[in-house]
Write an enzyme that holds these catalytic residues in place. Structure first.
Site, PDB file in Angstrom:
ATOM      1  N   ASP A   1      45.390  46.002  38.464  1.00  0.00           N
ATOM      2  CA  ASP A   1      44.832  47.172  38.429  1.00  0.00           C
ATOM      3  C   ASP A   1      44.696  48.520  37.859  1.00  0.00           C
ATOM      4  OD1 ASP A   1      41.956  47.024  38.930  1.00  0.00           O
ATOM      5  OD2 ASP A   1      41.683  46.424  40.249  1.00  0.00           O
TER       6      ASP A   1
ATOM      7  N   GLU B   1      43.017  53.284  50.327  1.00  0.00           N
ATOM      8  CA  GLU B   1      42.833  52.235  49.513  1.00  0.00           C
ATOM      9  C   GLU B   1      42.018  51.446  50.457  1.00  0.00           C
ATOM     10  OE1 GLU B   1      41.644  49.128  48.059  1.00  0.00           O
ATOM     11  OE2 GLU B   1      43.204  49.038  46.856  1.00  0.00           O
TER      12      GLU B   1
ATOM     13  N   GLU C   1      36.593  42.945  54.863  1.00  0.00           N
ATOM     14  CA  GLU C   1      37.697  43.512  55.678  1.00  0.00           C
ATOM     15  C   GLU C   1      37.685  44.685  56.745  1.00  0.00           C
ATOM     16  OE1 GLU C   1      41.359  43.885  52.937  1.00  0.00           O
ATOM     17  OE2 GLU C   1      40.833  42.108  51.829  1.00  0.00           O
TER      18      GLU C   1
ATOM     19  N   HIS D   1      40.399  44.178  40.185  1.00  0.00           N
ATOM     20  CA  HIS D   1      40.786  42.778  41.341  1.00  0.00           C
ATOM     21  C   HIS D   1      39.488  42.478  42.258  1.00  0.00           C
ATOM     22  CE1 HIS D   1      42.099  46.212  44.310  1.00  0.00           C
ATOM     23  NE2 HIS D   1      41.728  44.973  44.863  1.00  0.00           N
TER      24      HIS D   1
END
Length: 496
Positions: free
Chosen positions: A195, A287, A296, A435
């Protein structure tokens, strides 16, 4: 990516009751049933087992053991009566759920009031009809007892799950959580590395602001293959501590060694929250973004690391983010996703459709399908935000620019890397696809809108206690034309 996050707020429970109904996996086969009534009818007709009558007189802990024993050992229905009879002999290992989030262990028996209860003999099969009247009466009495006890059972079960969690936790040992295991898959890392929007943003910021990194100590939270750590080392960082709780950390250590950077990068496998750092760091880089930005719940870990390990006045990369909404019109995609189920090889499968509307969808939205202005509804300063502030409610306004059917809202985000040379990572439909794609919230009912209309409402994010690291997104909105309300919608979505 490195911390579990749960919420048991009353608001979330309301959302789940409204839109995220539980499903029930059969005890004896792979069938998934939508309601308790369907479940018990299936057990009765297919497996000749009447679960309410068989378990009604058993203690809460016996019921838990019986269900988990059957699931663990794949016991056939013919032996169910024997399992029920020996429930008192089953060990405490069967108090641990055989299935995660097993809805059968949490059934609200009040939902069964409309179900005609018939009893069973001790082997779980139908008794003779001559015993039916007495058996039905006894089973109804058992059902009433279970109704009264349900709240107590539910609380006890939640306490039991928590006890099992604590007992199974091994201090200082990397978790085998399937979430972390998923990040040992090279395919995921290849997707992220390839990406270019994502990886170039971090590389460009680090290399073009090398003075910020030169001679500094850096903590890389969720390092993966170690790419960000190596960028930092190449830009002059004195020492980079790279932490990841999946098996990829072992491979990252090899990658660092092969690139002759072991003297400046220390790879640690474990949770960032449990690090034992001698000194605080100058920079934290991560990230952490997931689908819809917050999925998440890895930002929780970054915040914890910030509070424990970042020096006063230190730098977080990226340092701020924004979340946006826009209106979407694409009836072709809408029909393909939902109404396909009306006729599948000549069979009506439309019962699937209501469930599809309960989930946010990750897909790439074409800019030509955007029919409104964008609205930044949430702005986060990562230097100061708290974990509690990651559950929120924000207002939004979308000005309709094209007269077309409103089929969905699309959610996307931007990350800002502020410095002498600033960089923006943008995931909007107008930018190069990443992505993360976009997060699409398909409306249950299409709304006909015209240019000049105003879509105004509230969007709420609540952490899910049902799906690990997931969120429930609730959107409530009205549509006005010339100051007159012409429609609206209210819908909950699970971001999982």
């Amino acid at each position: 990516m490195l911390q579990e996050a749960y919420s048991s707020s009353e608001d979330e429970e309301g959302y789940l009751e409204e839109d995220l109904e539980e499903t029930y996996r059969c005890l004896f086969c792979e069938n998934i049933l939508a309601t308790t009534e369907q479940l018990f009818l299936h057990l009765d007709k297919i497996h000749h087992v009447q679960l309410v009558a068989s378990l009604g007189g058993r203690s809460f802990y016996d019921v838990i053991k019986i269900i988990n024993y059957v699931r663990t050992n794949n016991s056939p229905p013919e032996t169910f009566g024997e399992v029920v009879q020996k429930a008192g002999e089953l060990g405490d290992e069967y108090l641990k759920p055989a299935l995660s989030d097993d809805s059968l262990l949490m059934i609200d028996f009040e939902e069964l009031s409309a179900y005609t209860v018939q009893t069973t003999s001790c082997n779980g099969k139908h008794p003779s009809k001559s015993n039916g009247s007495h058996a039905d009466s006894e089973a109804v009495n058992q059902l009433e007892i279970l109704k009264v006890k349900f709240e107590q059972m539910q609380n006890a079960y939640l306490e039991l799950l928590e006890q099992n969690k604590k007992q199974s936790r091994v201090p200082d040992e990397p978790t085998t959580d399937s979430y972390f295991d998923s990040y040992a898959d090279y395919t995921i890392h290849a997707e992220m590395l390839q990406d270019r929007v994502r990886t170039d943003a971090y590389r460009d910021y680090i290399y073009k602001n090398s003075e910020l990194f030169k001679g500094r100590d850096v903590l890389d939270v969720g390092c993966g293959t170690g790419i960000l750590s190596m960028f930092c080392a190449k830009s002059g960082a004195r020492l980079v501590t790279a932490v990841d709780n999946s098996e990829i950390a072992e491979k990252a250590r090899q990658i660092v060694k092969h690139n002759h950077l072991s003297d400046r990068i220390n790879v640690v496998r474990g949770k960032a929250e449990g690090l034992d750092l001698k000194d605080k760091v100058d920079i934290i880089i991560s990230e952490w973004m997931g689908y819809g930005m917050l999925f998440e719940c890895m930002l929780d870990t970054v915040i914890t690391a910030r509070d424990k390990f970042l020096k006063p006045g230190g730098t977080i990369v990226p340092n701020r983010t924004s979340m946006f909404l826009s209106a979407v019109s694409n009836t072709e995609a809408y029909d393909k996703r939902f109404y396909y189920w009306n006729d599948v090889y000549g069979f009506n499968m439309s019962s699937v459709i209501p469930d599809l509307f309960k989930h946010a969808v990750i897909e790439d939205i074409d800019a030509k399908d955007i029919i409104s202005s964008s609205c930044g509804f949430k702005h986060i300063d990562i230097n100061t935000v708290s974990i509690e502030e990651l559950e929120f409610s924000s207002s939004f306004q979308l000005h309709i620019t094209h007269s077309r059917p409103l089929t969905a809202l699309v959610l996307y985000f931007s990350c800002y890397f502020d410095g002498d040379v600033s960089v923006v990572l943008d995931t909007s439909p107008e930018s190069v696809t990443t992505h993360w794609f976009q997060t699409v919230l398909y409306l249950r009912d299409i709304v006909e809108v015209s240019a000049g209309d105003l879509v105004k409402g509230e969007v709420e994010f609540v952490k899910s206690s049902v799906v690990k690291r997931g969120y429930i997104i609730k959107v409530t909105s009205s549509v006005t034309r010339d100051s007159k309300e012409i429609g609206g919608f209210s819908q909950n979505f699970l971001l999982d």
